[in-house]
Scaffold this motif. Structure first.
Motif, PDB file in Angstrom:
ATOM      1  N   LEU A  50       8.379  -0.294  10.268  1.00 19.77           N
ATOM      2  CA  LEU A  50       7.534  -0.755   9.169  1.00 19.77           C
ATOM      3  C   LEU A  50       6.198  -0.012   9.173  1.00 19.77           C
ATOM      4  O   LEU A  50       5.719   0.435   8.120  1.00 19.77           O
ATOM      5  CB  LEU A  50       7.308  -2.263   9.283  1.00 19.77           C
ATOM      6  N   THR A  51       5.618   0.166  10.342  1.00 20.55           N
ATOM      7  CA  THR A  51       4.345   0.874  10.471  1.00 20.55           C
ATOM      8  C   THR A  51       4.477   2.324  10.012  1.00 20.55           C
ATOM      9  O   THR A  51       3.615   2.833   9.282  1.00 20.55           O
ATOM     10  CB  THR A  51       3.836   0.825  11.923  1.00 20.55           C
ATOM     11  N   GLU A  52       5.551   2.988  10.416  1.00 18.04           N
ATOM     12  CA  GLU A  52       5.772   4.374  10.004  1.00 18.04           C
ATOM     13  C   GLU A  52       5.953   4.480   8.491  1.00 18.04           C
ATOM     14  O   GLU A  52       5.426   5.400   7.861  1.00 18.04           O
ATOM     15  CB  GLU A  52       6.989   4.956  10.722  1.00 18.04           C
ATOM     16  N   LEU A  53       6.690   3.535   7.912  1.00 16.57           N
ATOM     17  CA  LEU A  53       6.861   3.524   6.453  1.00 16.57           C
ATOM     18  C   LEU A  53       5.523   3.328   5.751  1.00 16.57           C
ATOM     19  O   LEU A  53       5.225   4.010   4.766  1.00 16.57           O
ATOM     20  CB  LEU A  53       7.816   2.398   6.038  1.00 16.57           C
ATOM     21  N   ALA A  54       4.733   2.393   6.250  1.00 19.43           N
ATOM     22  CA  ALA A  54       3.418   2.131   5.649  1.00 19.43           C
ATOM     23  C   ALA A  54       2.541   3.377   5.723  1.00 19.43           C
ATOM     24  O   ALA A  54       1.850   3.714   4.756  1.00 19.43           O
ATOM     25  CB  ALA A  54       2.739   0.949   6.353  1.00 19.43           C
ATOM     26  N   GLU A  55       2.579   4.074   6.844  1.00 19.40           N
ATOM     27  CA  GLU A  55       1.794   5.305   6.991  1.00 19.40           C
ATOM     28  C   GLU A  55       2.289   6.378   6.030  1.00 19.40           C
ATOM     29  O   GLU A  55       1.489   7.072   5.400  1.00 19.40           O
ATOM     30  CB  GLU A  55       1.865   5.814   8.437  1.00 19.40           C
ATOM     31  N   GLN A  56       3.598   6.525   5.902  1.00 23.34           N
ATOM     32  CA  GLN A  56       4.175   7.524   4.992  1.00 23.34           C
ATOM     33  C   GLN A  56       3.735   7.283   3.553  1.00 23.34           C
ATOM     34  O   GLN A  56       3.438   8.215   2.824  1.00 23.34           O
ATOM     35  CB  GLN A  56       5.710   7.472   5.043  1.00 23.34           C
ATOM     36  N   GLU A  57       3.716   6.022   3.157  1.00 22.82           N
ATOM     37  CA  GLU A  57       3.389   5.672   1.773  1.00 22.82           C
ATOM     38  C   GLU A  57       1.904   5.350   1.569  1.00 22.82           C
ATOM     39  O   GLU A  57       1.482   5.022   0.465  1.00 22.82           O
ATOM     40  CB  GLU A  57       4.254   4.498   1.309  1.00 22.82           C
ATOM     41  N   ARG A  58       1.149   5.394   2.659  1.00 25.08           N
ATOM     42  CA  ARG A  58      -0.297   5.147   2.620  1.00 25.08           C
ATOM     43  C   ARG A  58      -0.640   3.778   2.012  1.00 25.08           C
ATOM     44  O   ARG A  58      -1.460   3.668   1.096  1.00 25.08           O
ATOM     45  CB  ARG A  58      -1.008   6.266   1.876  1.00 25.08           C
ATOM     46  N   VAL A  59       0.059   2.764   2.529  1.00 24.21           N
ATOM     47  CA  VAL A  59      -0.220   1.381   2.140  1.00 24.21           C
ATOM     48  C   VAL A  59      -0.384   0.562   3.408  1.00 24.21           C
ATOM     49  O   VAL A  59      -0.057   1.014   4.512  1.00 24.21           O
ATOM     50  CB  VAL A  59       0.910   0.780   1.259  1.00 24.21           C
ATOM     51  N   SER A  60      -0.860  -0.665   3.264  1.00 28.08           N
ATOM     52  CA  SER A  60      -1.031  -1.530   4.428  1.00 28.08           C
ATOM     53  C   SER A  60       0.334  -2.034   4.914  1.00 28.08           C
ATOM     54  O   SER A  60       1.307  -2.086   4.156  1.00 28.08           O
ATOM     55  CB  SER A  60      -1.914  -2.727   4.068  1.00 28.08           C
ATOM     56  N   ALA A  61       0.382  -2.424   6.171  1.00 28.70           N
ATOM     57  CA  ALA A  61       1.622  -2.960   6.735  1.00 28.70           C
ATOM     58  C   ALA A  61       2.072  -4.232   5.999  1.00 28.70           C
ATOM     59  O   ALA A  61       3.257  -4.372   5.709  1.00 28.70           O
ATOM     60  CB  ALA A  61       1.463  -3.205   8.231  1.00 28.70           C
ATOM     61  N   PRO A  62       1.161  -5.167   5.671  1.00 29.88           N
ATOM     62  CA  PRO A  62       1.602  -6.353   4.923  1.00 29.88           C
ATOM     63  C   PRO A  62       2.186  -6.006   3.547  1.00 29.88           C
ATOM     64  O   PRO A  62       3.182  -6.595   3.126  1.00 29.88           O
ATOM     65  CB  PRO A  62       0.330  -7.189   4.781  1.00 29.88           C
ATOM     66  N   SER A  63       1.601  -5.041   2.879  1.00 30.48           N
ATOM     67  CA  SER A  63       2.128  -4.609   1.586  1.00 30.48           C
ATOM     68  C   SER A  63       3.514  -3.997   1.750  1.00 30.48           C
ATOM     69  O   SER A  63       4.448  -4.279   0.979  1.00 30.48           O
ATOM     70  CB  SER A  63       1.170  -3.601   0.946  1.00 30.48           C
ATOM     71  N   MET A  64       3.677  -3.152   2.772  1.00 27.16           N
ATOM     72  CA  MET A  64       4.977  -2.534   3.030  1.00 27.16           C
ATOM     73  C   MET A  64       6.001  -3.601   3.406  1.00 27.16           C
ATOM     74  O   MET A  64       7.162  -3.517   3.013  1.00 27.16           O
ATOM     75  CB  MET A  64       4.871  -1.473   4.122  1.00 27.16           C
ATOM     76  N   ASN A  65       5.571  -4.612   4.146  1.00 27.98           N
ATOM     77  CA  ASN A  65       6.489  -5.676   4.535  1.00 27.98           C
ATOM     78  C   ASN A  65       7.054  -6.391   3.303  1.00 27.98           C
ATOM     79  O   ASN A  65       8.249  -6.695   3.249  1.00 27.98           O
ATOM     80  CB  ASN A  65       5.795  -6.669   5.474  1.00 27.98           C
ATOM     81  N   ARG A  66       6.216  -6.627   2.295  1.00 26.15           N
ATOM     82  CA  ARG A  66       6.678  -7.266   1.052  1.00 26.15           C
ATOM     83  C   ARG A  66       7.706  -6.378   0.351  1.00 26.15           C
ATOM     84  O   ARG A  66       8.737  -6.852  -0.119  1.00 26.15           O
ATOM     85  CB  ARG A  66       5.498  -7.561   0.122  1.00 26.15           C
ATOM     86  N   THR A  67       7.418  -5.083   0.300  1.00 27.25           N
ATOM     87  CA  THR A  67       8.351  -4.139  -0.328  1.00 27.25           C
ATOM     88  C   THR A  67       9.673  -4.108   0.424  1.00 27.25           C
ATOM     89  O   THR A  67      10.748  -4.160  -0.182  1.00 27.25           O
ATOM     90  CB  THR A  67       7.723  -2.731  -0.386  1.00 27.25           C
ATOM     91  N   VAL A  68       9.602  -4.032   1.739  1.00 22.05           N
ATOM     92  CA  VAL A  68      10.802  -3.994   2.571  1.00 22.05           C
ATOM     93  C   VAL A  68      11.608  -5.287   2.404  1.00 22.05           C
ATOM     94  O   VAL A  68      12.839  -5.246   2.295  1.00 22.05           O
ATOM     95  CB  VAL A  68      10.429  -3.722   4.053  1.00 22.05           C
ATOM     96  N   ASN A  69      10.928  -6.417   2.360  1.00 24.62           N
ATOM     97  CA  ASN A  69      11.636  -7.692   2.174  1.00 24.62           C
ATOM     98  C   ASN A  69      12.420  -7.698   0.863  1.00 24.62           C
ATOM     99  O   ASN A  69      13.572  -8.139   0.821  1.00 24.62           O
ATOM    100  CB  ASN A  69      10.662  -8.870   2.211  1.00 24.62           C
ATOM    101  N   CYS A  70      11.808  -7.214  -0.215  1.00 23.86           N
ATOM    102  CA  CYS A  70      12.495  -7.156  -1.510  1.00 23.86           C
ATOM    103  C   CYS A  70      13.708  -6.238  -1.450  1.00 23.86           C
ATOM    104  O   CYS A  70      14.783  -6.580  -1.975  1.00 23.86           O
ATOM    105  CB  CYS A  70      11.541  -6.671  -2.609  1.00 23.86           C
TER     106      CYS A  70
END
Length: 140
Positions: A50-70
């Motif tokens: 999740l952290t690596e994805l957030a870094e790749q997309e330049r978003v926060s980890a909580p934001s990436m977590n919402r995207t990943v959950n969807c």
């Protein structure tokens, strides 16, 4: 003759309009651009945290977590426990996720190919050269 600033604005707007038209070509119209971007990153990298994805997309980890959950609820990705560190989860594409990325790439390529066929050989050559130059600009 246009100034460099005017050329810059024209290029920016043309790039933006073309990008928007290409992004509209999706195999699943319910996916947001941000969601599809995550699928694309995973398609290129196989598995990321999740952290690596957030870094790749330049978003926060909580934001990436919402995207990943969807995306997980849609069946496009799954979380798999890391073999070495069971506390860590790697996020990977499912077969459905891989299929939607491939179908979208195919749809986008087909849309662009149709548009390019409408142009003259000289115009296609000019765009090919522009693509090279734009690729170079993007890496700076």
């Amino acid at each position: 003759m246009a100034t460099i600033a005017e050329q810059s604005a024209e290029l920016r707007m043309a790039t933006f309009r073309l990008s928007r038209r290409l992004r509209a070509q999706k195999a699943d119209q319910g996916l947001s651009d941000a969601q599809f971007a995550v699928l694309g990153v995973l398609y290129r990298h196989d598995a990321l945290t999740l952290t690596e994805l957030a870094e790749q997309e330049r978003v926060s980890a909580p934001s990436m977590n919402r995207t990943v959950n969807c995306l997980e609820e849609s069946g496009y990705i799954e979380r798999v426990a890391d073999d070495l560190d069971r506390r860590k989860a790697n996020i990977t594409l499912t077969a459905s996720g891989r299929d939607v990325v491939k179908a979208t790439i195919s749809q986008r390529d087909a849309w662009l190919t149709t548009r390019l066929r409408e142009l003259s050989k000289d115009d296609r050559a000019a765009l090919a050269r522009a693509a090279e130059l734009m690729g170079g600009l993007a890496t700076q």
